[in-house]
Write a protein that holds these residues in place. Structure first.
Motif, PDB file in Angstrom:
ATOM      1  N   LEU A   1       0.814  -1.609   0.199  1.00 24.56           N
ATOM      2  CA  LEU A   1       0.485   0.189  -0.180  1.00 24.56           C
ATOM      3  C   LEU A   1       1.200   1.530   0.250  1.00 24.56           C
ATOM      4  CD1 LEU A   1      -2.479  -0.752   2.248  1.00 24.56           C
ATOM      5  CD2 LEU A   1      -3.179  -0.184   0.380  1.00 24.56           C
ATOM      6  N   LEU A   2       2.227   1.219   0.358  1.00 25.81           N
ATOM      7  CA  LEU A   2       2.925   2.176   0.796  1.00 25.81           C
ATOM      8  C   LEU A   2       3.671   2.129  -0.639  1.00 25.81           C
ATOM      9  CD1 LEU A   2       3.193   4.381   3.368  1.00 25.81           C
ATOM     10  CD2 LEU A   2       5.186   2.655   3.784  1.00 25.81           C
ATOM     11  N   LEU A   3       4.023   1.465  -0.921  1.00 31.26           N
ATOM     12  CA  LEU A   3       4.188   1.355  -2.153  1.00 31.26           C
ATOM     13  C   LEU A   3       3.776   2.249  -3.339  1.00 31.26           C
ATOM     14  CD1 LEU A   3       7.001   0.774  -4.337  1.00 31.26           C
ATOM     15  CD2 LEU A   3       6.277  -1.218  -4.338  1.00 31.26           C
ATOM     16  N   LEU A   4       2.543   2.120  -3.515  1.00 28.90           N
ATOM     17  CA  LEU A   4       1.573   2.089  -4.250  1.00 28.90           C
ATOM     18  C   LEU A   4       1.147   3.707  -3.996  1.00 28.90           C
ATOM     19  CD1 LEU A   4       0.073   0.705  -6.805  1.00 28.90           C
ATOM     20  CD2 LEU A   4      -2.362   0.108  -4.881  1.00 28.90           C
ATOM     21  N   SER A   5       0.826   3.726  -3.209  1.00 29.27           N
ATOM     22  CA  SER A   5       0.747   5.864  -3.042  1.00 29.27           C
ATOM     23  C   SER A   5       2.159   6.212  -3.253  1.00 29.27           C
ATOM     24  CB  SER A   5       0.145   6.377  -1.490  1.00 29.27           C
ATOM     25  OG  SER A   5       0.738   5.209  -0.579  1.00 29.27           O
ATOM     26  N   ARG A   6       3.174   5.690  -3.077  1.00 30.76           N
ATOM     27  CA  ARG A   6       4.331   6.877  -3.435  1.00 30.76           C
ATOM     28  C   ARG A   6       4.302   6.263  -4.845  1.00 30.76           C
ATOM     29  NH1 ARG A   6       8.248   4.601   0.839  1.00 30.76           N
ATOM     30  NH2 ARG A   6       7.900   5.344   2.445  1.00 30.76           N
ATOM     31  N   LEU A   7       3.915   5.887  -5.120  1.00 33.45           N
ATOM     32  CA  LEU A   7       3.804   5.478  -7.199  1.00 33.45           C
ATOM     33  C   LEU A   7       2.729   6.521  -7.687  1.00 33.45           C
ATOM     34  CD1 LEU A   7       3.739   2.211  -7.565  1.00 33.45           C
ATOM     35  CD2 LEU A   7       6.680   3.652  -7.856  1.00 33.45           C
ATOM     36  N   GLU A   8       1.680   7.106  -6.846  1.00 35.17           N
ATOM     37  CA  GLU A   8       0.639   8.096  -7.273  1.00 35.17           C
ATOM     38  C   GLU A   8       1.204   9.456  -7.092  1.00 35.17           C
ATOM     39  OE1 GLU A   8      -3.104   5.314  -6.659  1.00 35.17           O
ATOM     40  OE2 GLU A   8      -2.319   5.909  -4.625  1.00 35.17           O
ATOM     41  N   ILE A   9       2.076   9.658  -6.027  1.00 35.58           N
ATOM     42  CA  ILE A   9       1.993  10.723  -5.040  1.00 35.58           C
ATOM     43  C   ILE A   9       3.379  11.667  -5.926  1.00 35.58           C
ATOM     44  CG2 ILE A   9       2.624  12.431  -2.694  1.00 35.58           C
ATOM     45  CD1 ILE A   9       1.194  10.315  -1.694  1.00 35.58           C
ATOM     46  N   ASP A  10       4.085  10.751  -5.731  1.00 32.27           N
ATOM     47  CA  ASP A  10       5.682  11.423  -6.247  1.00 32.27           C
ATOM     48  C   ASP A  10       5.502  11.143  -7.920  1.00 32.27           C
ATOM     49  OD1 ASP A  10       8.110  11.746  -6.569  1.00 32.27           O
ATOM     50  OD2 ASP A  10       9.288  10.008  -5.978  1.00 32.27           O
ATOM     51  N   GLN A  11       5.550  11.695  -8.565  1.00 33.02           N
ATOM     52  CA  GLN A  11       5.423  12.341  -9.960  1.00 33.02           C
ATOM     53  C   GLN A  11       6.570  11.940 -11.192  1.00 33.02           C
ATOM     54  OE1 GLN A  11       2.641  11.087 -12.061  1.00 33.02           O
ATOM     55  NE2 GLN A  11       1.397  11.072  -9.759  1.00 33.02           N
ATOM     56  N   SER A  12       7.928  12.415  -9.619  1.00 31.46           N
ATOM     57  CA  SER A  12       9.215  12.721 -10.932  1.00 31.46           C
ATOM     58  C   SER A  12       9.282  10.966 -10.442  1.00 31.46           C
ATOM     59  CB  SER A  12       9.686  13.435  -9.837  1.00 31.46           C
ATOM     60  OG  SER A  12      10.520  13.348  -9.075  1.00 31.46           O
ATOM     61  N   GLY A  13      10.628  11.124 -11.606  1.00 32.59           N
ATOM     62  CA  GLY A  13      11.313  10.303 -12.379  1.00 32.59           C
ATOM     63  C   GLY A  13      12.765  10.091 -12.219  1.00 32.59           C
ATOM     64  N   LYS A  14      13.104  11.257 -10.592  1.00 35.65           N
ATOM     65  CA  LYS A  14      14.568  11.310 -10.355  1.00 35.65           C
ATOM     66  C   LYS A  14      15.809  10.289 -10.616  1.00 35.65           C
ATOM     67  CE  LYS A  14      12.908  13.215  -6.616  1.00 35.65           C
ATOM     68  NZ  LYS A  14      11.150  12.535  -6.323  1.00 35.65           N
ATOM     69  N   ASP A  15      15.293   9.642 -10.060  1.00 35.49           N
ATOM     70  CA  ASP A  15      16.605   8.525  -9.947  1.00 35.49           C
ATOM     71  C   ASP A  15      16.929   7.356 -11.501  1.00 35.49           C
ATOM     72  OD1 ASP A  15      14.142   7.073  -9.570  1.00 35.49           O
ATOM     73  OD2 ASP A  15      14.857   5.765  -8.233  1.00 35.49           O
ATOM     74  N   HIS A  16      15.559   7.382 -12.167  1.00 38.29           N
ATOM     75  CA  HIS A  16      15.941   7.199 -13.608  1.00 38.29           C
ATOM     76  C   HIS A  16      17.576   7.251 -14.314  1.00 38.29           C
ATOM     77  CE1 HIS A  16      11.492   7.015 -15.055  1.00 38.29           C
ATOM     78  NE2 HIS A  16      11.632   6.460 -13.927  1.00 38.29           N
TER      79      HIS A  16
END
Ligand code: ADP
Length: 260
Positions: free
Chosen positions: A92-107
């Motif tokens: 659940l935590l991973l999913l909400s982080r994926l939804e909230i944080d839209q940036s791709g900074k660690d790509h």
């Protein structure tokens, strides 16, 4: 904040007529944001008590041989259920982080060989070596993405292939170029497959084909929702192809702009 969010729909009639409709979705957007924050906060707050519980249960589990059998069995069940809750809270935590944080900074450019190899080892451990898993590297391209997120997506697909196929089944993890100049990651199995009526809903949270069976497999019902969100953040598409008795194919397609 006084900003207002509008959604536009433009319909074309013939060559020179257009109908433009604007809808105020500010309230909807705020409610959605509140739901996300709520889920993220609750999941976060539940982590510490669950860690304390599982710590004590582990200590008691070590003493199981000295305890009356009923108590020992109860402790074992509490351990299993606590583990289930921990998996659920983490997903659940991973999913909400994926939804909230839209940036791709660690790509960064990722080599799929080592990534697929390490997912293969984890999946074999989960299967207790009862499945065969092969890797096919048919592309030399590197993928611009987040290693952590991609590992989580591929693991979810590979673990599902282990969980939902009978022992002795074969699983392939493949990285290959496609005709459009992009590339795809395929996770394919030769298990029991999925009835196509379920396919459009599989990436919904908690959607399961067989509820009874899924709770015993150790999944959280969030695996494919996580895969979908990770792929969204990599501008990629998920294609699911399956028929009962014919195995399943989960294909993640990346466009040429995502390769290096
Ligand atoms: P979970 O596995 O925790 O139930 P998922 O979102 O990962 O949740 O998967 C949703 C459902 O899709 C599963 O419950 C299962 O019914 C079905 N499924 C996923 N992968 C496969 C597969 N490889 N073969 C058959 N069914 C699958």
């Amino acid at each position: 904040d006084e900003r207002c969010i509008l959604q536009y729909q433009i319909t074309l009639y013939g060559d020179d007529e257009r109908l433009v409709m604007a809808r105020d979705i500010t309230r909807l957007h705020r409610l959605e944001q509140m739901r996300r924050d709520f889920v993220a906060n609750v999941s976060h707050e539940l982590r510490t008590p669950l860690t304390v519980l599982s710590g004590y249960l582990e200590t008691y589990g070590d003493l199981a041989e000295q305890l009356p059998p009923r108590l020992g069995k109860g402790i074992q069940q509490m351990q299993e259920q606590t583990q289930r809750m921990q998996n659920l809270v983490n997903d659940l935590l991973l999913l909400s982080r994926l939804e909230i944080d839209q940036s791709g900074k660690d790509h960064q450019p990722l080599s799929l060989g080592p990534l697929l190899q390490s997912v293969r080892e984890d999946a074999l451990a989960l299967s207790d070596q009862r499945h065969t898993i092969t890797i096919a590297l048919d592309s030399k391209a590197r993928l611009l993405g987040s290693e952590q997120e991609m590992r989580s997506a591929i693991s979810n697909l590979a673990f599902n292939a282990v969980r939902y196929t009978p022992p002795g089944s074969h699983i392939t993890l493949r990285w290959k170029d496609n005709q459009a100049g992009g590339a795809c990651i395929d996770v394919e199995d030769n298990g029991e497959g999925i009835d196509p009526v379920h396919i459009p809903r599989l990436t919904e949270r908690f959607y399961r084909v067989d509820k009874g069976r899924s709770t015993t497999t150790g999944g959280t019902g969030l695996g494919l929702a996580i895969v979908k969100h990770v792929l969204l953040r990599h501008d990629a598409q998920l294609l699911i192809e399956s028929h009962p008795g014919k195995g399943a194919l989960f294909r993640c397609t990346f466009s040429a702009s995502r390769l290096s």
